[in-house]
Structures are given as structure tokens and as C-alpha cells.
Write an enzyme that holds these catalytic residues in place. Structure first.
Site, PDB file in Angstrom:
ATOM      1  N   CYS A 421      18.950 -31.392 -27.195  1.00 39.02           N
ATOM      2  CA  CYS A 421      19.481 -30.085 -27.568  1.00 39.02           C
ATOM      3  C   CYS A 421      19.874 -29.268 -26.355  1.00 39.02           C
ATOM      4  CB  CYS A 421      18.460 -29.314 -28.402  1.00 39.02           C
ATOM      5  SG  CYS A 421      18.282 -29.970 -30.073  1.00 39.02           S
ATOM      6  N   ASP A 453      24.756 -20.016 -41.302  1.00 37.57           N
ATOM      7  CA  ASP A 453      23.403 -20.422 -41.664  1.00 37.57           C
ATOM      8  C   ASP A 453      23.178 -21.808 -41.096  1.00 37.57           C
ATOM      9  OD1 ASP A 453      20.870 -20.657 -43.076  1.00 37.57           O
ATOM     10  OD2 ASP A 453      21.649 -19.084 -44.405  1.00 37.57           O
ATOM     11  N   ASP A 454      22.091 -22.470 -41.497  1.00 39.51           N
ATOM     12  CA  ASP A 454      21.788 -23.796 -40.966  1.00 39.51           C
ATOM     13  C   ASP A 454      22.784 -24.844 -41.448  1.00 39.51           C
ATOM     14  OD1 ASP A 454      19.639 -22.886 -39.523  1.00 39.51           O
ATOM     15  OD2 ASP A 454      18.185 -23.291 -41.106  1.00 39.51           O
ATOM     16  N   ASP A 471      35.989 -38.327 -38.552  1.00 38.87           N
ATOM     17  CA  ASP A 471      36.685 -38.961 -37.436  1.00 38.87           C
ATOM     18  C   ASP A 471      36.292 -38.243 -36.155  1.00 38.87           C
ATOM     19  OD1 ASP A 471      38.576 -41.225 -37.690  1.00 38.87           O
ATOM     20  OD2 ASP A 471      39.413 -40.012 -39.312  1.00 38.87           O
ATOM     21  N   GLY A 544      29.832 -26.367 -37.056  1.00 35.05           N
ATOM     22  CA  GLY A 544      29.996 -27.489 -36.156  1.00 35.05           C
ATOM     23  C   GLY A 544      28.945 -27.506 -35.065  1.00 35.05           C
ATOM     24  N   HIS A 545      29.135 -28.410 -34.125  1.00 32.78           N
ATOM     25  CA  HIS A 545      28.221 -28.572 -32.999  1.00 32.78           C
ATOM     26  C   HIS A 545      29.056 -28.860 -31.762  1.00 32.78           C
ATOM     27  CE1 HIS A 545      24.577 -29.895 -30.799  1.00 32.78           C
ATOM     28  NE2 HIS A 545      25.418 -30.721 -30.213  1.00 32.78           N
ATOM     29  N   THR A 546      28.779 -28.164 -30.683  1.00 36.92           N
ATOM     30  CA  THR A 546      29.490 -28.377 -29.418  1.00 36.92           C
ATOM     31  C   THR A 546      28.486 -28.656 -28.317  1.00 36.92           C
ATOM     32  OG1 THR A 546      31.203 -26.826 -30.124  1.00 36.92           O
ATOM     33  CG2 THR A 546      31.162 -27.412 -27.808  1.00 36.92           C
TER      34      THR A 546
END
Length: 760
Positions: A421, A453-454, A471, A544-546
């Protein structure tokens, strides 16, 4: 070139692809500054060399002979190339304002955009005259004029050129030579062609000596060019030109080669300009107003050393400009540059004859043209014959770019990156970047970016089913905005291929580590491009996640909604169906070639334009036309995706190689053996081709295995509806749509491995 382990500390943005900036790119390529990133922004991918333009017009050179490929040169220099129109500079925030895309931040900027004839100064000229610059616009006019002359059967053709300096005289003679030659070759009378040359000044070539002027006066008289000197053009109307002396001339075309000036947006920058709207610069090539902005070439007026607007000065300003940019990012003072007081001009007459002019001397002959040709070709080879670069990467130190606390932190952090993380991009950086985006909102999104939110929460309308796909891939170009558009388009392709409506998308991104401001801008540029595509598709970005990593990468998990009764699946092929492909193929080999400096910039442009085109409207059209099966052509290549359709459908297929649409240049790169790294895995499917040995030498054969990014749709539909469907798709903006084959009954027992027959 920039190493993934090398954090970006300073950004130098080059505005325009003029002669000075190509020199800067070459100089940085041969001796890069660690931690310094170059970005070239230019409207056109190919920049003309002005010294060879008349030879191109006269027919002595090809388009590629006289143009420098900026995309290839930037790739060689490790610079980012943004194909965009610049509309201004925000000096307060140090950002270059671009049309149709996010602004580009800079630490240092340089302007080398050339100048354009000021057609607005004369009534009607903006509407009825063709300025010789920008060259791209003139080239379109010139090609159209050549086509007209080829088919010109009746009456005379009269062309007026306004501007009797070296550029106007040279262009007039080159055009006349070429057009008369075209008429003679077609058995037409070349004397039907009439040229008139105008200037407000009462002498020809005012910056040259009497001897040279005399040579050209005789040459123009010999070539029956009518001179109109000492009376400025006062008005231009449709097919009519009027001078201040009251002379009226009926004309078919008017070319404008005089009264050059800078673009309108320069006035809004607050930078000091001279009376001609050119940037006032000091001996160091810094603008008088702003130490962080440089200028060179025609757009710059070096106030202590005023010179004629000539390409020789722009070329010679390239090395000192590059050196001063390097000195500035290292925290050193720039050095002054002193241009020569006189210079050699080689002016051609169109017919492989040229005049040399320097100071009070002048001489002429065919040998002078050969000399000029040798000089020009030698110059162009500097930017086409690019030597191999040293692959050894040196990590930056505090002397590589201006030392600062932020830079020191970035350098020391290179070898101490956290995993897990801890590899996330900082929340402050991410929130600032995302706050500038405007993803659409949908009523069926209960929890998304508008109420973070989560996890996101969506509803499914009655009678709809959910389609889900994912993708992800690393960047293959240095422009994060364009990459974001392509990545989003690619991710939506599976939904559209099934006939679904896009509902929501969750992003997963990896961004190279570095200074917070640089990371933030990269995230913003990339996601701005992606969100534009998602919004156009009616798809809400919901989260999303960066994270940080060695390379820029982006992907999406996408949800869609579909009518269960109207699903286009891979297993819907039927015997007798026509096979349709909506986009050309070849992105794999092209970008492999681009990385090896073996692809022309315009080939790359065409590929990117295709990759950024959505499949949504094509899918809707295919569904309405009765398509029974559909898939998007991506990583497995055309053959791989066709086999994915034939096997579950229990059918075979014929593929017409000559009918398959291909991107410009791909047959060249494939023939040179330049193929994607994924090609070998795809080639294993050659066992699916009947008698494949007889096709291995066909120029299109390697392309059916070529992996695609954001490729087109491969679909089948009843043969009697195929032509009408193709016509509709082309009208919708898919001009390369083709019927590439047909579905046939299975010719072998179920499970046979040879379902595809190739034809030419």
C-alpha cells in the site's frame, strides 16, 4: 532517453518544430541532461525545411525529402511529442495552453513557431488569398492546383504572387517551372499559364545587391513573369486583385508571401513584441520580459542584432539555444550568442539553376544549384540518419537540474520506494489531479466519485443484464493524454462488441515516481484523456487505484448493460455470412517500428487516430443491420479473434487478404521484419490456416497475426445486408470498413484445427 529510474526534476517545453528546435532535440539526444524532460508541442508531425521547399514545388524533391519527421526525432531524443495547436502561454502558472487538450506545465519554455504572412492587413486577402505559411496549408493548395492543371482544358490560368522578396521570387519561378512542365507533358499549351509578381516596394529582392537583383530581373523577363513593383495590393476579391494605384487584374489564384508576423495569441502573453508582432529577445535568446521563456527563428527579433528572416539564422541558433537551456536547468547563467553579420543565400530559379548572394557579391549557374542541393541534403541527413545511442543510463545528481528541496527528496527516494500500500500515489496528489476532472454522473450510480466510499454501487434496470470486462496495459507512447484516450477506448471495446451500453468504469493506473507536481500532472493528463472518452460513451468513472511503478500504465474494469435478447457473441457465425472489419489493422508492427525509429510520423498519427476512434457507433450500426456475431480485434490479432469465433460457431471461414484494410506504412514495416513482441505467440495459430505454407511470403500474411490496441470490430451478418451495412458504417465515420471474407460450412470433423482458408 529518460530512464524509468530517473525522476523528472525539470520540464523544458519546446513550442513549435522550427529549424532551431530540431537542432535542440538533436543536441539533447547526443548529450542529455539527467532529470530533465523535453516536450515538443507542434501542430504538424512533419516540419518542412524552408531551403528545399521551392525544389519540392518544382518537382525535384519528394515530400519526405524536404520534411523532418518530428515524431521520429522526438523519440530519438527521448522527448515527448504532443501533436497539438498552441493557443497561448499562462506565464503566472507556467503552463502552455493547448487547444483541445490539457495545458502543459513548464519550468523553461522556448518558442520557435516561425511566422505567417499577415493577410488580415489587406482587405479580402484573408478570404481570397493563400498564405505560403503555414506550409501544411500551402501544400494542400499546391496539390489541389496541380490536380486542376492536369485537367485544365480551356482558357488561361492566371496566378498572382504578392511579395517580391527572395521567398516570393523563388516560389514564383518554382511554381511556373512545374506547372508549365505539367502542361507540356499533357500536350497542352504552357503559354496559357500567366504569372504576376507584386510588391509595394519599387525594387526586387530589396535585401540583396544590385548584381543579384539584375540577374533575377532578367530571369523573370525571360520566363514571362509580369512584375508589378511600387504599388501595394489594396484589395483582393474573388478572382480579382486591385492595387493602390487602381490597377485591376483578373486572377484565378493569389499567393501571399509578404508582410509576415507572429500569431495573435502572442499578444496575450504579456511578452514584449516589436512592431511586426515578433518576440523581442536578448543576446541569450531569452525574451526581454521573461527569463524562463526563450525564442528563436523567424518569430524572434534579437534586438541587439536585427537580421533578415532567413532559415540560416534559425539553424545556427539551435546549438546556443540548446546550450543555454541546459545551463539554465543546471542553475548556470546563459551565454550570449552573436549571429554573423552577412550570410550566403542560394536562391533557386526552379529549373535546377541557382543564384548565390552574399554581401555585394553574386554569381549563378547550374553548378550553384548542385552546390545548394548538396548543402540541403547534407543538412537533412542530420535529422534522418540518426546514429545509434549509448544505452548506458546515468542516474541524476544534484547538478543535473536546479537543486531544490523538492528535487533532493525525489532523487534520494529513487532507491527507497515502498511496496504494498505504500506504493500508492499520495492522496493529496491524487485528489488534486482528480478534482480537475469532470466525469459524468448517471442516475443508476448510487455510490461513485460524487460520493466516494470503499466501493462503487450501481443499480441494474429491469430487463437488463450486466456485462463486465477488464483491460490493462503499459504506455506505448510518451503522451499521457493520448495514451489515456487509447486505454479507455480499448477497455470499452469488449462491451461495444457484445452490443452493450457502457455504465461505469474503475481505473487502475501505475505512474512513475518523482516530484509531486510532475506526478500530479501525469495523472491528470492521462486521466483527462480517459475521462473524455468515458464521458463520450456515457460511462461514469466511479473510482480506481493509482500506484507508483517503473512505467506508466493504465487499465479499467468496465461494467455495461445489455438486453439479453440482443447479444452479439463470438459464437453467432452462420454459413454464408459476410465478414466485416470496421478499422484497419497494423498497430503492433507500427509501434514496434516507432520504438526503433523505423516508422514515419504520419504513420503513427494515422494509427493513433484510428485507436482513438470509438467502436460504439459501429457496434450500434452492426446490431441494427442484423449482425449475428461480433468481437473487437485486439491482442490476439485478426486471425486469433476470427478463430475464437469459428470454433464455438462450428463453422469455417474464408479470409481475403487483399481486402483487409491496413494502416499506412504497415506493409513496409512488416516487410522489414519489424513485428510486435506478441507476434510469435500469435503466429502459433498458423496451424488454423489451410495450406498456410503457400501464403507465408504474401505481404499481408504477417499482419493477420499482428496484435492490435483499440482495434476495430470483426462482425458477421447476412450476405445480402453486408453492402448496405458497409455503406452505413462508412457514412458514420469508419471509412476503411471492408467485407474481408465469408463464413463457410465446416469442412472437417468437429474440433479440426484448420478452419481458415486464405484467398488473395
Amino acid at each position: 532517453m529518460q530512464s524509468p529510474d530517473q525522476p523528472v526534476l525539470r520540464d523544458i517545453v519546446l513550442v513549435g518544430g522550427g529549424h532551431s528546435h530540431v537542432g535542440v532535440l538533436k543536441r539533447f539526444a547526443m548529450n542529455p541532461v539527467p532529470g530533465v524532460r523535453l516536450t515538443l508541442i507542434c501542430r504538424d508531425t512533419h516540419t518542412p525545411y524552408s531551403g528545399m521547399l521551392p525544389g519540392y514545388v518544382a518537382g525535384h524533391y519528394s515530400y519526405d525529402d524536404v520534411h523532418i519527421d518530428l515524431s521520429r526525432l522526438a523519440e530519438y531524443a527521448g522527448a515527448r511529442f504532443y501533436r497539438a495547436q498552441v493557443d497561448g502561454i499562462d506565464r503566472d502558472n507556467q503552463r502552455v495552453i493547448c487547444r483541445g487538450r490539457p495545458d502543459v506545465p513548464y519550468d523553461l519554455a522556448s518558442i520557435n513557431i516561425g511566422s505567417s504572412p499577415r493577410v488580415a492587413d489587406v482587405e479580402g486577402a484573408a478570404d481570397h488569398a493563400v498564405p505560403v505559411k503555414p506550409i501544411t496549408g500551402f501544400n494542400r493548395f499546391w496539390l489541389a492546383l496541380l490536380s486542376r492543371v492536369e485537367n485544365h482544358d480551356n482558357g488561361p490560368l492566371t496566378i498572382a504572387v504578392v511579395g517580391a522578396g527572395a521567398g516570393g521570387v523563388e516560389l514564383t519561378l518554382a511554381m511556373q517551372y512545374r506547372l508549365r512542365k505539367e502542361l507540356r507533358q499533357r500536350g497542352k499549351d504552357p503559354d496559357l499559364l500567366h504569372f504576376h509578381l507584386f510588391d509595394s516596394r519599387d525594387i526586387l529582392l530589396p535585401t540583396h545587391n544590385d548584381r543579384v537583383r539584375g540577374m533575377f530581373q532578367r530571369k523573370l523577363k525571360e520566363r514571362s513573369v509580369h512584375l508589378h513593383l511600387g504599388s501595394p495590393v489594396d484589395q483582393v476579391e474573388s478572382r480579382l486583385l486591385t492595387t493602390a494605384a487602381g490597377e485591376r487584374l483578373e486572377v484565378d489564384e493569389v499567393l501571399w508571401v509578404t508582410r509576415a508576423g507572429g500569431p495573435q495569441w502572442l499578444k496575450d502573453t504579456g511578452l514584449a513584441l516589436d512592431d511586426g508582432q515578433f518576440l523581442r529577445v536578448r543576446d541569450t535568446l531569452q525574451t526581454e520580459t521573461d527569463d524562463n521563456i526563450f525564442a528563436a527563428g523567424d518569430i524572434a527579433n534579437v534586438v541587439n542584432h536585427p537580421r533578415e528572416k532567413a532559415g540560416v539564422f534559425a539553424v545556427r541558433q539551435g546549438p546556443p539555444l540548446a546550450d543555454n537551456l541546459k545551463r539554465m536547468v543546471r542553475g548556470k547563467a546563459p551565454k550570449p550568442f552573436y549571429p554573423q553579420k552577412d550570410w550566403l543565400s542560394l536562391i533557386s530559379t526552379g529549373d535546377k539553376y541557382a543564384v548565390a548572394s552574399r554581401g555585394d557579391r553574386g554569381f549563378a549557374g547550374r553548378w550553384v544549384w548542385r552546390w545548394k542541393d548538396w548543402i540541403d541534403r547534407r543538412f537533412m541527413r542530420k535529422f534522418s540518419d540518426l546514429p545509434a545511442m549509448d544505452d548506458n543510463i546515468v542516474l541524476p545528481d544534484t547538478s543535473a537540474a536546479q537543486s531544490s528541496e523538492e528535487a533532493s527528496q525525489a532523487i534520494s527516494a529513487v532507491a527507497m520506494r515502498c511496496g504494498g500500500c505504500g506504493a500508492k500515489v499520495g492522496s493529496t496528489v491524487l485528489s488534486r489531479a482528480l478534482a480537475r476532472l469532470q466525469p459524468i454522473e448517471r442516475g443508476d450510480i448510487l455510490v461513485g466519485l460524487h460520493a466516494p466510499d470503499d466501493a462503487a454501487v450501481m443499480t441494474v434496470p429491469p430487463g437488463k443484464a450486466v456485462v463486465h470486462t477488464v483491460d490493462f496495459f503499459r504506455a506505448f507512447i510518451d503522451d499521457p493524454y493520448v495514451f489515456g484516450r487509447v486505454a479507455a477506448n480499448h477497455s470499452l471495446g469488449d462491451l461495444f462488441a457484445m452490443g452493450a451500453e457502457a455504465q461505469s468504469a474503475t481505473a487502475v493506473a501505475t505512474v512513475p515516481y518523482g516530484i509531486e507536481s510532475k506526478v500530479e500532472d501525469t495523472v491528470y493528463q492521462m486521466m483527462a484523456g480517459a475521462v473524455e472518452v468515458l464521458n463520450e460513451a456515457g460511462c461514469a468513472l466511479v473510482g480506481g487505484h493509482t500506484g507508483e511503478g517503473r512505467e506508466l500504465a493504465l487499465g479499467f474494469a468496465v461494467n455495461g448493460l445489455i438486453d439479453p435478447e440482443r447479444i452479439m457473441s463470438k459464437g453467432g457465425l452462420r454459413d454464408g455470412d459476410a465478414l466485416i472489419l470496421t478499422k484497419p489493422i497494423g498497430t503492433g508492427t507500427l509501434f514496434a517500428a516507432h520504438a526503433r525509429l523505423a516508422a514515419k510520423g504520419r504513420w503513427v498519427d494515422a494509427a493513433l487516430d484510428s485507436m482513438m476512434q470509438s467502436n460504439r457507433k459501429a457496434a450500434e450500426c452492426l446490431l441494427d443491420c442484423g449482425a449475428r456475431a461480433c468481437t473487437d480485434v485486439t491482442g490476439f490479432g485478426l486471425l486469433g479473434h476470427l478463430v475464437e469465433m469459428t470454433r464455438p460457431s462450428g463453422v469455417d471461414a474464408e479470409l481475403n487478404l487483399s481486402a483487409i484494410p491496413v494502416l499506412p506504412g504497415v506493409e513496409v514495416t512488416a516487410a522489414e521484419g519489424i513485428l510486435s513482441s506478441l507476434q510469435p505467440a500469435n503466429v502459433r495459430l498458423r496451424r488454423a490456416i489451410r495450406d498456410q505454407e503457400q501464403w507465408v511470403k504474401h505481404p499481408r500474411y504477417p499482419l493477420i497475426f499482428d496484435p492490435q490496441t483499440a482495434g476495430g470490430l470483426l462482425a458477421s451478418l447476412p450476405a445480402d445486408q453486408a453492402d448496405a451495412c458497409v455503406a452505413k458504417l462508412r457514412k458514420l465515420g469508419y471509412p476503411h470498413t471492408m467485407i474481408i471474407g465469408r463464413v463457410t460450412a465446416a469442412q472437417a470433423p468437429e474440433g479440426a484445427i484448420e478452419p481458415i482458408t486464405l484467398k488473395n
